[in-house]
Design an enzyme around this catalytic site. Structure first.
Site, mmCIF file in Angstrom:
data_model
loop_
_atom_site.group_PDB
_atom_site.id
_atom_site.type_symbol
_atom_site.label_atom_id
_atom_site.label_comp_id
_atom_site.label_asym_id
_atom_site.label_seq_id
_atom_site.Cartn_x
_atom_site.Cartn_y
_atom_site.Cartn_z
ATOM 1 N N CYS A 181 -35.792 -7.759 28.153
ATOM 2 C CA CYS A 181 -34.371 -7.520 28.377
ATOM 3 C C CYS A 181 -34.061 -7.593 29.866
ATOM 4 O O CYS A 181 -34.738 -6.943 30.675
ATOM 5 C CB CYS A 181 -33.983 -6.154 27.817
ATOM 6 N N ASP A 188 -39.029 -7.830 24.218
ATOM 7 C CA ASP A 188 -38.448 -8.406 23.003
ATOM 8 C C ASP A 188 -39.522 -9.283 22.367
ATOM 9 O O ASP A 188 -40.046 -10.189 23.016
ATOM 10 C CB ASP A 188 -37.213 -9.253 23.334
#
Length: 274
Positions: A181, A188
């Site tokens: 992120c 992620d």
């Protein structure tokens, strides 16, 4: 709006009364400019969002639940920052609606306004949950390759194709996609499917390229568009489609799809990790 001004990484007050103003749009243009994408776009497609923590009250005050799926067109000028999406969905919890259709209409209106384009919304009620599918992405697994990998910042130089060989049509998959992120630095995790027609792409180089996202910062949609553009430029396939399914965070998973040729929308089957 700038991602640094979004709710990500900040102390949060959770609203429980419906509030469309919680949605925080982020323009796509900035990230696209960084990788040389302008008009016309070199692809079309959709971002598929699944929301598993949607609840509201019926007219008699009884809680209702559903799984919501949002189809956001890739040509929309904005994406919605994911934490703001979570807060927005949470704001339905103590709000009464006449029907599930009224909830769907509100979701469509608000998310379309934030994205700047018409968004399709589907609600799966508990009676429909058994129909929801789980499956893995089809294709030849790149993860079968036993190789060294030491580069963890995006490096498209790994991408090569054998243009002196006959064209092929291939579908390749890997579960080794990781990005981060851009606001919080949280990891992620995703799986990605790459379908192409053209000169054979070197499998080892493609896997090393996907692994090179490991320390990269970017929203899900931005990472998939970078993958698409890098492959298109380096390998020059006639046809290309890239589809990623990211694991869930905050009750949401995001699954971007980009292609440069007409084909059916990929199904929305959850992977095991989702």
């Amino acid at each position: 709006m700038n991602p640094e001004h979004s709710p990500l990484g900040k102390a949060t007050v959770y609203a429980n009364q419906y509030d469309a103003s919680l949605l925080f749009p982020i323009p796509r243009a900035g990230a696209r400019e960084q990788i040389g994408i302008g008009a016309p776009l070199p692809f079309f497609g959709t971002d598929i969002w699944n929301a598993y923590e949607l609840s509201w009250l019926n007219a008699r005050g009884k809680p209702q639940i559903a799984i919501a799926t949002f189809y956001v067109p890739a040509e929309s000028p904005n994406i919605v920052e994911s934490k703001s999406f979570k807060l927005y969905l949470g704001s339905f919890a103590q709000t009464a609606f006449e029907s599930a259709d009224a909830v769907r209409d509100a979701l469509k209106r608000d998310v379309s306004a934030a994205c700047g384009a018409s968004v399709t919304v589907r609600l799966a009620t508990p009676a429909e949950f058994r129909k929801l599918q789980m499956d893995e992405l089809d294709g030849l697994s790149l993860d079968r390759l036993d190789l060294d990998a030491h580069v963890y910042e995006t490096d498209p130089s790994f991408l090569t194709a054998s243009h002196d060989e006959a064209p092929v049509e291939e579908t390749l998959v890997t579960d080794l996609l990781k990005s981060n992120c851009p606001v919080t630095g949280q990891p992620d995790w995703g799986s990605v499917q790459i379908h192409y027609v053209g000169a054979p792409i070197d499998h080892a180089g493609l896997l090393r390229y996907i692994i090179s996202f490991r320390n990269h910062t970017g929203f899900h949609e931005q990472c998939v568009e970078r993958i698409f553009v890098d492959i298109l430029r380096a390998c020059q396939p006639v046809k290309l489609a890239v589809y990623a399914r990211y694991t869930r965070r905050g009750g949401l998973d995001i699954n971007p799809f980009r292609t440069n040729y007409n084909q059916p929308m990929p199904d929305n089957a959850r992977t095991a990790r989702q």
